[in-house]
Design a protein around this motif. Sequence first.
Motif, PDB file in Angstrom:
ATOM      1  N   ALA A 139       0.827  -1.207   0.000  1.00  0.00           N
ATOM      2  CA  ALA A 139       0.000   0.000   0.000  1.00  0.00           C
ATOM      3  C   ALA A 139       0.861   1.256   0.000  1.00  0.00           C
ATOM      4  O   ALA A 139       0.564   2.243  -0.682  1.00  0.00           O
ATOM      5  CB  ALA A 139      -0.934  -0.003   1.203  1.00  0.00           C
ATOM      6  N   ASP A 191       2.604   1.263  -3.849  1.00  0.00           N
ATOM      7  CA  ASP A 191       1.846   1.236  -5.099  1.00  0.00           C
ATOM      8  C   ASP A 191       0.877   2.395  -5.242  1.00  0.00           C
ATOM      9  O   ASP A 191       0.776   3.009  -6.312  1.00  0.00           O
ATOM     10  CB  ASP A 191       1.095  -0.097  -5.211  1.00  0.00           C
ATOM     11  CG  ASP A 191       0.738  -0.435  -6.639  1.00  0.00           C
ATOM     12  OD1 ASP A 191       1.632  -0.420  -7.490  1.00  0.00           O
ATOM     13  OD2 ASP A 191      -0.445  -0.704  -6.911  1.00  0.00           O
ATOM     14  N   THR A 192       0.140   2.713  -4.194  1.00  0.00           N
ATOM     15  CA  THR A 192      -0.853   3.784  -4.314  1.00  0.00           C
ATOM     16  C   THR A 192      -0.203   5.144  -4.550  1.00  0.00           C
ATOM     17  O   THR A 192      -0.619   5.902  -5.433  1.00  0.00           O
ATOM     18  CB  THR A 192      -1.737   3.845  -3.062  1.00  0.00           C
ATOM     19  OG1 THR A 192      -0.897   3.887  -1.909  1.00  0.00           O
ATOM     20  CG2 THR A 192      -2.639   2.634  -2.960  1.00  0.00           C
ATOM     21  N   THR A 193       0.825   5.458  -3.774  1.00  0.00           N
ATOM     22  CA  THR A 193       1.471   6.760  -3.923  1.00  0.00           C
ATOM     23  C   THR A 193       2.196   6.872  -5.256  1.00  0.00           C
ATOM     24  O   THR A 193       2.172   7.937  -5.902  1.00  0.00           O
ATOM     25  CB  THR A 193       2.440   7.026  -2.760  1.00  0.00           C
ATOM     26  OG1 THR A 193       1.732   6.876  -1.524  1.00  0.00           O
ATOM     27  CG2 THR A 193       3.021   8.423  -2.839  1.00  0.00           C
ATOM     28  N   ASN A 247       1.399   5.548  -8.069  1.00  0.00           N
ATOM     29  CA  ASN A 247       0.430   5.800  -9.134  1.00  0.00           C
ATOM     30  C   ASN A 247      -0.218   7.164  -9.008  1.00  0.00           C
ATOM     31  O   ASN A 247      -0.578   7.774 -10.021  1.00  0.00           O
ATOM     32  CB  ASN A 247      -0.609   4.679  -9.155  1.00  0.00           C
ATOM     33  CG  ASN A 247      -0.071   3.421  -9.812  1.00  0.00           C
ATOM     34  OD1 ASN A 247       0.125   3.372 -11.016  1.00  0.00           O
ATOM     35  ND2 ASN A 247       0.202   2.407  -9.007  1.00  0.00           N
ATOM     36  N   MET A 248      -0.361   7.674  -7.791  1.00  0.00           N
ATOM     37  CA  MET A 248      -0.862   9.037  -7.641  1.00  0.00           C
ATOM     38  C   MET A 248       0.141  10.051  -8.195  1.00  0.00           C
ATOM     39  O   MET A 248      -0.246  11.038  -8.835  1.00  0.00           O
ATOM     40  CB  MET A 248      -1.148   9.346  -6.171  1.00  0.00           C
ATOM     41  CG  MET A 248      -2.543   8.990  -5.708  1.00  0.00           C
ATOM     42  SD  MET A 248      -3.873   9.784  -6.649  1.00  0.00           S
ATOM     43  CE  MET A 248      -3.432  11.518  -6.523  1.00  0.00           C
ATOM     44  N   VAL A 259      -7.390   6.576  -7.339  1.00  0.00           N
ATOM     45  CA  VAL A 259      -6.677   5.421  -7.913  1.00  0.00           C
ATOM     46  C   VAL A 259      -7.073   4.098  -7.254  1.00  0.00           C
ATOM     47  O   VAL A 259      -6.995   3.037  -7.885  1.00  0.00           O
ATOM     48  CB  VAL A 259      -5.154   5.623  -7.853  1.00  0.00           C
ATOM     49  CG1 VAL A 259      -4.730   6.811  -8.710  1.00  0.00           C
ATOM     50  CG2 VAL A 259      -4.652   5.770  -6.424  1.00  0.00           C
ATOM     51  N   ALA A 260      -7.465   4.140  -5.970  1.00  0.00           N
ATOM     52  CA  ALA A 260      -8.056   2.951  -5.341  1.00  0.00           C
ATOM     53  C   ALA A 260      -9.544   2.978  -5.687  1.00  0.00           C
ATOM     54  O   ALA A 260     -10.344   3.635  -5.038  1.00  0.00           O
ATOM     55  CB  ALA A 260      -7.840   2.976  -3.835  1.00  0.00           C
ATOM     56  N   CYS A 291      -7.366   4.594   5.425  1.00  0.00           N
ATOM     57  CA  CYS A 291      -5.950   4.329   5.160  1.00  0.00           C
ATOM     58  C   CYS A 291      -5.039   4.776   6.305  1.00  0.00           C
ATOM     59  O   CYS A 291      -5.007   5.956   6.671  1.00  0.00           O
ATOM     60  CB  CYS A 291      -5.530   5.029   3.877  1.00  0.00           C
ATOM     61  SG  CYS A 291      -3.778   4.825   3.480  1.00  0.00           S
ATOM     62  N   GLN A 336      -2.283   7.483   5.251  1.00  0.00           N
ATOM     63  CA  GLN A 336      -2.720   8.632   4.455  1.00  0.00           C
ATOM     64  C   GLN A 336      -1.880   9.878   4.711  1.00  0.00           C
ATOM     65  O   GLN A 336      -1.624  10.659   3.789  1.00  0.00           O
ATOM     66  CB  GLN A 336      -4.192   8.930   4.714  1.00  0.00           C
ATOM     67  CG  GLN A 336      -4.556   9.303   6.128  1.00  0.00           C
ATOM     68  CD  GLN A 336      -6.039   9.590   6.284  1.00  0.00           C
ATOM     69  OE1 GLN A 336      -6.539  10.589   5.768  1.00  0.00           O
ATOM     70  NE2 GLN A 336      -6.757   8.717   6.970  1.00  0.00           N
ATOM     71  N   ILE A 382      -4.854  -1.042  -8.242  1.00  0.00           N
ATOM     72  CA  ILE A 382      -4.715   0.410  -8.180  1.00  0.00           C
ATOM     73  C   ILE A 382      -4.558   0.932  -9.601  1.00  0.00           C
ATOM     74  O   ILE A 382      -3.706   0.478 -10.354  1.00  0.00           O
ATOM     75  CB  ILE A 382      -3.484   0.822  -7.334  1.00  0.00           C
ATOM     76  CG1 ILE A 382      -3.564   0.222  -5.925  1.00  0.00           C
ATOM     77  CG2 ILE A 382      -3.362   2.337  -7.269  1.00  0.00           C
ATOM     78  CD1 ILE A 382      -4.729   0.707  -5.085  1.00  0.00           C
TER      79      ILE A 382
END
Length: 398
Positions: A232, A235-237, A239-240, A278-279, A343, A346, A385
């Motif tokens: 988490a 990958d999330t950051t 792609n953001m 993105v999520a 999250c 976050q 994501i």
Amino acid sequence: MSESLHTVPTLPTTRPSGCPFDPPAELLDARRHGPISRFTHVGGRPGWLITGYDLVRSVLADPRFSSRKELLNVGDFEVPPAPPGEFLLMDEPQHGRYRKPLVGRFTVRRMRLLTERIEQITADCLDAMEKAGPPTDLVTAFAKPIPTIVICELLGVPYQDRASFQEQIDTFMGGETGEEELIAAYTATQEYLAELVAAKRANPTDDVLSELTDSDLTDEELRGISLILLAAGFDTTANMLSLGTFALLQNPAQLAALRADPTLTDGAVEELLRYLSVAKTFMRTALEDVEVGGRIIEAGTTVVLSYNTANRDPERFADPHMLDLQRQDVGGHLAFSHGIHQCLGQQLARVEMRVAFRALLDRFPTLRLAVPAEDVVLRPETADIYGVKSLPVTWDKE
């Protein structure tokens, strides 16, 4: 808008060709018909699709809906429970047992104390970009390295292991690999984390994982927690950062305003989180019959919560399909979810994005796409994501 029951055949798998930042057209159409629709899971079981902001938020806060993986009712097959430590797919009290030891380690204050280190990591990436010269792939040069280094340092993953770990995460979260390859990548990651936990127990260092070895958590539980945090946190950051940069480059007026006024940075990050989401979706299963939006969701039924349409709900956000970095109603977006599963990282993600976007725009004032926008390669809708696989950019050398 009609309140009659709308039906979606199954979750759509493609985005509109004209705008890669908008949710799939079928989801937006479902939201126009009302905040809740009937639909069929990929496995063939009937379910409910919730697209409205208020209803998504209410389900996320409702203990009558479960996050437990083994309760997912999407097809004629059994789903195994989440491995120990993977608390995103658990309810209380198991969820709290794993999350509680982490909360104090991801507070706003502690994450802000990391700002100077994040600034240095970002500067190093930008220095390397500048030295290599244009063009470059912003994903590999900037968007991936920053969150990878940050989360690995937080957990104590050795520097030399970061590249291989990042590759494994890409494989099992990217949505494009076959089942055999996905299982192999997941297994390799689990084996690596088992070795890492054992090493931290034997020789603790100054990192979150070493601190957790001093608790009553087992090695297997620590391995699961580490997987959640690493996947988490990276990958999330990543792609953001990449998709967010793409969105800014495609909105020149908004980009110009952000370049000219650094005080817009915090609000810009929140708006990009809302706008891109993105999520995209999460699932919950009803533990009993529950009325939602005037419909009865029967016990055992799995619902899909569409974050990207909830964050584009016109009843919650004015002109929701517009990227507006000075938006006044952005607070309360669901990009980081809501309820007990909101999250954990976050605040870390926010610090990384504020630092990285600001530094990128300041360092490269002429940054622009190096290919036509339609040639930018995006992740498929099947990825956990959403994001950009490759973002070629260029700039004017001084």
